[in-house]
Scaffold this motif. Structure first.
Motif, PDB file in Angstrom:
ATOM      1  N   ALA A  17       0.834  -1.206   0.000  1.00  0.00           N
ATOM      2  CA  ALA A  17       0.000   0.000   0.000  1.00  0.00           C
ATOM      3  C   ALA A  17       0.869   1.258   0.000  1.00  0.00           C
ATOM      4  O   ALA A  17       0.568   2.230  -0.704  1.00  0.00           O
ATOM      5  N   ALA A  41      -3.526   4.374  -1.310  1.00  0.00           N
ATOM      6  CA  ALA A  41      -3.280   3.546  -0.126  1.00  0.00           C
ATOM      7  C   ALA A  41      -4.563   2.890   0.349  1.00  0.00           C
ATOM      8  O   ALA A  41      -4.587   1.692   0.654  1.00  0.00           O
ATOM      9  N   ALA A  85       0.992   4.025  -3.010  1.00  0.00           N
ATOM     10  CA  ALA A  85       0.711   5.430  -2.709  1.00  0.00           C
ATOM     11  C   ALA A  85       1.867   6.333  -3.139  1.00  0.00           C
ATOM     12  O   ALA A  85       1.646   7.411  -3.703  1.00  0.00           O
ATOM     13  N   VAL A  91      -2.167   8.317   6.324  1.00  0.00           N
ATOM     14  CA  VAL A  91      -1.247   8.397   5.188  1.00  0.00           C
ATOM     15  C   VAL A  91      -0.573   9.762   5.230  1.00  0.00           C
ATOM     16  O   VAL A  91      -1.227  10.792   5.084  1.00  0.00           O
ATOM     17  N   VAL A 106       2.508   4.979   5.559  1.00  0.00           N
ATOM     18  CA  VAL A 106       1.153   4.468   5.785  1.00  0.00           C
ATOM     19  C   VAL A 106       1.130   3.782   7.141  1.00  0.00           C
ATOM     20  O   VAL A 106       2.004   2.961   7.450  1.00  0.00           O
TER      21      VAL A 106
END
Length: 148
Positions: free
Chosen positions: A50, A75, A54, A91, A112
């Protein structure tokens, strides 16, 4: 001793059942711990993915505002696609690399943080939560025009 009666020696009948009763809970506990450890490692890999998604998404945008929004969306989508149910997601996007002049290399960094209930992560009914964190960096194309 009377004639015809024999003293019976103590045999080992039933010892297998006693051994199983002693050993089986320990073996089951080790098996559960191995499964829980595997789920933790898998969850960390999902958070890593993730963060990478991102960061890459943020690095292709031209403005800091659009990069931050895109990173948050990427994310969230990545975590949902991988089936990781976070009770809270944070985030943080460092878009400093979008401000460097064209021709210089800049980077975007994304962190994250996901809080996962232990009942989802390890065993159903287990109280508490675990916070998983990962960060990733992606390079901004040095020759791409940047926004104001």
């Amino acid at each position: 001793m009377r004639r015809g009666s024999r003293v019976r020696g103590l045999g080992d009948e039933g010892s297998a059942a006693v051994e199983a009763a002693i050993v089986l809970p320990g073996v089951l506990m080790l098996l559960c711990m191995a499964i829980a450890g595997g789920r933790l490692v898998t969850s960390h890999a999902k958070i890593d993915a993730a963060a990478e998604d991102a960061a890459r998404e943020a690095s292709i945008h031209r403005t800091a505002a659009s990069a931050q929004a895109a990173a948050r969306a990427a994310a969230s989508d990545s975590l949902n696609d991988q089936g990781l149910a976070c009770s809270s997601v944070s985030v943080n996007v460092n878009t400093g690399g979008l401000n460097v002049p064209v021709g210089q290399v800049g980077t975007v960094r994304v962190a994250v943080q996901c809080t996962v209930p232990l009942s989802d992560l390890l065993l159903p009914g287990l109280p508490g939560a675990r916070t998983l964190t990962s960060s990733a960096t992606s390079v901004v194309d040095q020759y791409r025009q940047r926004g104001a």
